[in-house]
Design an enzyme around this catalytic site. Structure first.
Site, PDB file in Angstrom:
ATOM      1  N   GLU A   1      67.566 -17.013  13.527  1.00 29.36           N
ATOM      2  CA  GLU A   1      68.753 -17.783  13.162  1.00 29.36           C
ATOM      3  C   GLU A   1      70.072 -17.097  13.566  1.00 29.36           C
ATOM      4  O   GLU A   1      70.828 -16.603  12.711  1.00 29.36           O
ATOM      5  CB  GLU A   1      68.728 -18.103  11.665  1.00 29.36           C
ATOM      6  CG  GLU A   1      67.475 -18.855  11.263  1.00 29.36           C
ATOM      7  CD  GLU A   1      67.461 -19.340   9.815  1.00 29.36           C
ATOM      8  OE1 GLU A   1      68.335 -18.927   9.038  1.00 29.36           O
ATOM      9  OE2 GLU A   1      66.586 -20.155   9.483  1.00 29.36           O
TER      10      GLU A   1
ATOM     11  N   GLU B   1      60.422 -22.941  10.790  1.00 30.56           N
ATOM     12  CA  GLU B   1      60.665 -22.956   9.341  1.00 30.56           C
ATOM     13  C   GLU B   1      60.985 -24.369   8.909  1.00 30.56           C
ATOM     14  O   GLU B   1      61.791 -25.060   9.557  1.00 30.56           O
ATOM     15  CB  GLU B   1      61.881 -22.085   8.950  1.00 30.56           C
ATOM     16  CG  GLU B   1      61.620 -20.613   8.906  1.00 30.56           C
ATOM     17  CD  GLU B   1      62.843 -19.825   8.449  1.00 30.56           C
ATOM     18  OE1 GLU B   1      63.681 -20.358   7.674  1.00 30.56           O
ATOM     19  OE2 GLU B   1      62.974 -18.667   8.889  1.00 30.56           O
TER      20      GLU B   1
HETATM   21  O1  IFM Z   1      65.316 -18.009   3.097  1.00 33.15           O
HETATM   22  C1  IFM Z   1      65.887 -18.460   4.276  1.00 33.15           C
HETATM   23  C2  IFM Z   1      65.360 -17.665   5.454  1.00 33.15           C
HETATM   24  O2  IFM Z   1      65.624 -16.313   5.314  1.00 33.15           O
HETATM   25  C3  IFM Z   1      65.988 -18.134   6.743  1.00 33.15           C
HETATM   26  N1  IFM Z   1      65.916 -19.556   6.881  1.00 33.15           N
HETATM   27  C4  IFM Z   1      66.296 -20.381   5.761  1.00 33.15           C
HETATM   28  C5  IFM Z   1      65.586 -19.921   4.513  1.00 33.15           C
HETATM   29  C6  IFM Z   1      65.991 -20.803   3.321  1.00 33.15           C
HETATM   30  O3  IFM Z   1      67.358 -20.700   3.080  1.00 33.15           O
END
Ligand code: IFM
Length: 436
Positions: free
Chosen positions: A167, A351
């Site tokens: 990210e 994710e």
């Molecule tokens: O917990 C986070 C993760 O570290 C990175 N992506 C989003 C998730 C939820 O906020």
């Protein structure tokens, strides 16, 4: 669940994701201090001033956690490697205990028939490097490549896939412009440099891994769909800028070797000298693209200096994070990523998941996952080469500035006793994955 494994192509992979600082227990095993530790120790930054010192104590309980992954029927485990656990100073002396930990973790995954999918960096920058300017300092690309060689020199021979930096938007914009994550800056010049250097570091890490003979290397982006709050040209323009900063800057840099014009309008004066010459390094070919998707935002113009955008509360149902649930935007992102950036390259949803206060019968999460699997189906039907889907997350864990209150896990964690208790969503997925 409505969907089951057999509804997806035969080679489609299902995985579960976590990250080092959020679960391991950073105070154990000789890891060095990170900018998250000092950010959390600063009053007002993190709910209840909580930190990742103990987190889920995964460092000592990883065998039990991997059993949970295996028993659920997941094909892959996406974990991250903590830079400060391997190199407590960020450079120089190696913490052998840290390297040994990731070595044991890898073998324990393989013993269970689970594919190891590593992410090199998920936000815990070693403090000595933060002291040197962290992501603002161009040298970070070299420091990161060196770390990459050390950790992958040890476990790279057994990885199914490796992603570089989780990210980039969070590492740069959220942390240097909005100040919500470490290092907690609010400075446009720092932001522009961090945005560029994070992509440069990605490119150098890919090159370092190619040098080790590795393949199946990818980049992971978090995307948020920017929906104009109304039909006005102002709202359209604001949404396009939000989209540019959040999504297109990073995808564009890596896949099209260019940054969007509407973002350059504000950031170009602050980018480091010679940034235009870095695109061959930034855009070095990768083997797949990972998209993390959770929500969309309604965007309107704001009466502020650049970027004049603001988020408007939306009408859709929301998760415990207050994030609107909009699965259609996931389909749109998958289709757009393939058309405009990645072409035939495999795409993974690296994710997706939701925070819910429900600690046992989390039907809301089952529904959320079903709706987003449906979104993946829509994209597959349009010919998008989606090759896998990873749920965030295995365990309730440290949700950064929000501490331990927001629960994303398929498995409940009692943070007093560290007891793990699978929730209804865990069993629903287990059944869906077993169904042939
Ligand atoms: O917990 C986070 C993760 O570290 C990175 N992506 C989003 C998730 C939820 O906020």
């Amino acid at each position: 669940m409505k969907y089951k494994r057999s509804d997806f192509p035969q080679d489609f992979l299902f995985g579960i994701a976590t990250s080092a600082y959020q679960i391991e227990g950073h105070a154990q095993g000789g890891a060095g201090g990170t900018h998250w530790d000092t950010f959390a120790a600063t009053p007002g930054n993190v709910v209840n001033a909580e930190n990742g010192d103990l987190a889920c104590d995964h460092y000592n309980r990883f065998e039990q956690d991997l059993d949970l992954i295996k028993d659920a029927g997941f094909d892959c485990y996406r974990f991250s490697t903590s830079w400060a656990r391997v190199l407590p100073e960020g450079r120089g002396p190696i913490n052998q205990e840290g390297l040994d930990f990731y070595d044991r973790l890898t073998d324990a995954l393989l013993e269970r028939g689970i594919r190891p999918c590593a992410t090199l960096y998920h936000w815990e920058l070693p403090s000595p490097l933060a002291d040197l300017g962290g992501w603002r300092n161009r040298d970070i690309a070299g420091w990161f490549a060196d770390f990459t060689e050390i950790i992958m020199g040890r476990i790279g021979d057994r990885m199914f896939s490796v992603a570089t930096i989780n990210e980039p938007w969070c590492v740069s914009w959220l942390s240097h412009f909005e100040g919500h994550h470490a290092p907690g800056l609010r400075d446009v010049r720092a932001t522009a440099r961090a945005m560029h250097h994070v992509l440069l570091a990605h490119g150098h890490a890919v090159q370092a891994m190619r040098g080790l003979g590795m393949s199946n290397l990818g980049a992971v982006f978090n995307l948020e769909w920017a929906e104009p709050a109304d039909d006005s040209p102002g709202a359209q323009e604001a949404a396009a800028l939000y989209d540019g900063i959040y999504n297109r800057f990073f995808l564009g840099g890596v896949f099209n070797k260019a940054y969007p014009d509407n973002v350059l309008e504000g950031l170009a004066p602050y980018l480091p000298d010679g940034w235009q010459d870095d695109f061959d390094a930034i855009g070095v070919p990768v083997d797949w693209c990972g998209l993390n998707y959770y929500t969309r935002k309604l965007i309107a113009p704001a009466d502020t200096p650049w970027p004049s955008v603001q988020e408007i509360p939306g009408p859709l149902p929301k998760t415990q994070m207050g994030w609107e649930i909009d699965p259609d935007a996931l389909s749109r992102f998958l289709i757009r990523a393939a058309r405009e950036y990645t072409g035939d390259l495999p795409i993974y949803v690296t994710e997706n998941g939701m925070a819910s206060p429900e600690r046992r019968q989390d039907n809301d999460r089952i529904d959320y996952l079903d709706q987003h699997l449906n979104a993946v189906q829509v994209a597959l039907k349009q010919g998008v080469p989606v090759k896998g889907y990873f749920v965030w997350s295995l365990l309730d864990n440290y949700e950064w500035a929000l501490g331990y209150e927001k629960r994303f896990g398929l498995v409940d964690v009692d943070f007093e006793t560290m007891t793990r208790t699978p929730k209804a969503s865990y069993f629903a997925l287990q059944e869906a994955l077993a169904a042939g």
